[in-house]
Motif scaffolding. Structure first.
Motif, mmCIF file in Angstrom:
data_model
loop_
_atom_site.group_PDB
_atom_site.id
_atom_site.type_symbol
_atom_site.label_atom_id
_atom_site.label_comp_id
_atom_site.label_asym_id
_atom_site.label_seq_id
_atom_site.Cartn_x
_atom_site.Cartn_y
_atom_site.Cartn_z
ATOM 1 N N ASP A 1 6.486 -10.514 4.246
ATOM 2 C CA ASP A 1 5.241 -11.267 4.096
ATOM 3 C C ASP A 1 5.248 -12.442 5.068
ATOM 4 O O ASP A 1 6.181 -13.233 5.093
ATOM 5 C CB ASP A 1 5.087 -11.763 2.657
ATOM 6 N N SER B 1 -2.549 -12.101 1.775
ATOM 7 C CA SER B 1 -1.732 -10.931 1.424
ATOM 8 C C SER B 1 -2.488 -9.913 0.581
ATOM 9 O O SER B 1 -2.130 -8.735 0.567
ATOM 10 C CB SER B 1 -0.483 -11.376 0.660
ATOM 11 N N ASP C 1 2.610 -10.301 -7.839
ATOM 12 C CA ASP C 1 2.027 -11.029 -6.705
ATOM 13 C C ASP C 1 1.184 -10.050 -5.878
ATOM 14 O O ASP C 1 1.285 -8.828 -6.017
ATOM 15 C CB ASP C 1 3.157 -11.646 -5.873
ATOM 16 N N THR D 1 1.031 -8.677 -2.855
ATOM 17 C CA THR D 1 1.531 -7.539 -2.068
ATOM 18 C C THR D 1 1.992 -6.369 -2.935
ATOM 19 O O THR D 1 1.584 -5.228 -2.687
ATOM 20 C CB THR D 1 2.654 -8.006 -1.127
ATOM 21 N N GLU E 1 9.125 -5.364 -0.342
ATOM 22 C CA GLU E 1 8.587 -6.593 0.247
ATOM 23 C C GLU E 1 9.601 -7.729 0.281
ATOM 24 O O GLU E 1 10.164 -8.096 -0.754
ATOM 25 C CB GLU E 1 7.367 -7.084 -0.552
ATOM 26 N N ALA F 1 9.239 -11.199 0.319
ATOM 27 C CA ALA F 1 8.019 -11.967 0.033
ATOM 28 C C ALA F 1 8.092 -13.423 0.447
ATOM 29 O O ALA F 1 7.071 -14.037 0.771
ATOM 30 C CB ALA F 1 7.718 -11.895 -1.463
ATOM 31 N N ASP G 1 2.459 -8.422 6.737
ATOM 32 C CA ASP G 1 1.056 -8.300 6.311
ATOM 33 C C ASP G 1 0.123 -9.130 7.196
ATOM 34 O O ASP G 1 -0.971 -8.692 7.519
ATOM 35 C CB ASP G 1 0.873 -8.636 4.818
HETATM 36 MG MG MG Z 1 3.481 -11.002 -0.615
#
Ligand code: MG
Ligand code: ZN
Length: 480
Positions: A57, A109, A166, A168, A343, A345, A390
């Motif tokens: 991310d 995201s 979250d 994503t 991910e 993140a 992303d």
């Molecule tokens: Mg994310």
């Protein structure tokens, strides 16, 4: 003409890094003719059995470069083992009563995840629903790539170092107008989408209702909240998951011990045919950071210092541990294939927070997870591995010797890299106060940026990432 052969001897590069000697070795970690073999195979081999999709991310070109340089310029990353690369545009759209929707060049995201999850452009904050006239007006639910794999009988997994609710991770297995509606206690802004109002419920409820085979990450507090309505009214989301056959673990030891057979006798004939899903929630919020380090400051920043590594508590699994376990659970006794999203993140979250070591530590941990996926791909060449970000983010590598009016205009951190040199990172997209104004005392949240992001791939179908594409094109690539 054949491309130049690029080789590197790992032991030599480590020795060079240790002594600070800098000769110009090319990055990349390929055996002789490996690139040519990978490309030749990709030309004819286009349909993967499995797909592992990894995204950092906020991990734009500056973030991956900062991690690479911090680790030593001659020390290749795992992502450098992926020979096919391209770029993706990431723009989202603004609200409108009907198409055409104006582009929004600085996405979040939720909208970017919805692009690869559904192949459709939508509004920021929106989770696998189409655009609409306003952010609080739900759009149409869109079928996701995870739902498509499930429909074909494949197994599916969703792993993140953020709360698993979250944006994503949410885009794969939920449809909701606002990313903030994560658990049953967070539905104030999504009242019409509650189960009691005839909707699909919060992101946590939907992820469990989707029966995703492997759900691993943080965000336990969303799942221990009580569901107010629907068939599980009065129960927590964890209770609802267990009613739907989930095994539930909350620490690294629990994850290490679990199999998809569940606690069933070995003579149960359904053991292999009917794997039990796994819900692993290892923290109440986002998972802990791997590294810490000096705080960013305005002007010249701190005296150069290295990062402090190994900060994650031992009871939380690393992203690489979760990746390895997720692959095992999905692969075990499975001839129908799997789709897995991983991910990293908190690259984004620490970029927002002007925390250079936090950001680089999360990028290195994400790259370690990429290594796990690539090692699996090596022994399972019918697997496609795709890596991207992303959206792009704020951090920039700048000159360490700036002074006076040439000083960076944002918050900066000076790091001593493993090569023993100084890497200066600056965060300049929010908060300085403008020309002639005094900087604000505490760094505010930095902003995403609108650059294209890199995409890497290896395996069947990997040619699709070549050149410049859009994140919505990933939908087809990931669908296999
Ligand atoms: Mg994310
Ligand atoms: Zn962000």
């Amino acid at each position: 003409m054949m491309p130049k052969r690029i080789t590197i001897v790992l032991a030599a590069s480590v020795a060079l890094a240790a002594t600070g000697v800098g000769t110009a070795l090319a990055i990349g970690a390929f055996a002789p003719n490996e690139k040519e073999r990978v490309v030749a195979r990709a030309l004819t081999d286009t349909h993967p059995k499995n797909v592992i999709f990894l995204l950092g991310d906020g991990m734009g070109t500056q973030e991956i470069t900062a991690a690479r340089y911090y680790q030593g310029v001659n020390n290749p990353l795992n992502v450098d083992r992926m020979p096919l690369t391209g770029f993706d545009t990431t723009w989202s759209v603004k609200p409108a009563a009907a198409a055409p929707y104006l582009p929004d060049y600085d996405p979040d995201s939720a909208s970017t995840g919805t692009m690869w999850a559904t192949g459709t452009k939508t509004l920021d904050e929106r989770i696998s629903q189409g655009p609409s006239s306003a952010i609080n007006v739900p759009g149409a639910n869109l079928q996701t790539v995870l739902e498509r794999w499930q429909r074909r009988g494949a197994r599916v997994g969703d792993v993140s170092t953020a709360e698993i609710t979250d944006a994503t991770p949410a885009v794969l297995a939920s449809h909701i107008s606002l990313r903030g509606c994560q658990g049953p206690a967070d539905m104030g802004s999504c009242a019409s989408e509650r189960k009691g109002a005839g909707g699909l419920g919060s992101i946590a409820e939907q992820e469990v209702d989707h029966k995703v085979d492997v759900l691993l990450g943080g965000g336990r507090n969303r799942f221990t909240a009580t569901i107010p309505d629907g068939p599980d009214a009065g129960k927590t989301v964890v209770d609802s998951a267990q009613r739907q056959r989930y095994q539930y673990v909350t620490d690294a030891a629990g994850l290490a011990a679990i199999t998809n057979k569940g606690p069933r006798p070995f003579f149960d004939r359904d053991r292999d045919r009917d794997p039990k899903p796994v819900l692993g929630l290892f923290t109440t919020g986002n998972m802990s950071l791997e590294w810490s380090g000096p705080a960013a400051a305005t002007g010249k920043g701190n005296d150069p210092a290295p990062c402090v590594e190994n900060q994650r508590p031992a009871n939380e699994p690393s992203l690489a541990d979760m990746t390895s376990k997720a692959i095992k659970l999905l692969d075990d006794n499975n001839n129908r294939g799997f789709f897995l999203q991983i991910e990293g993140a908190s690259i984004d979250k620490q970029d927002h927070a002007t925390n250079a070591c936090g950001q680089i530590g999360e990028t290195v941990a994400f790259d370690t997870a990429i290594g796990v996926a690539l090692d699996y791909q090596k022994s399972h060449p019918d697997t496609l591995v795709v890596v991207t970000a992303d959206h792009a983010h704020t951090s920039q590598i700048v000159g360490e010797d700036a002074s006076g009016s040439g000083l960076p205009t944002g918050y900066s951190t000076n790091l001593t890299t493993k090569d023993g040199s100084t890497l200066s990172l600056t965060y300049g997209t929010a908060g300085y106060g403008g020309a002639g104004a005094a900087p604000v005392a505490a760094p505010p949240s930095q902003q995403h940026t609108g650059s294209v992001v890199p995409v890497w791939a290896r395996g069947p179908g990997s040619l699709a990432v070549l050149g410049t594409n859009d994140h919505t094109d990933l939908f087809k690539t990931l669908d296999g």
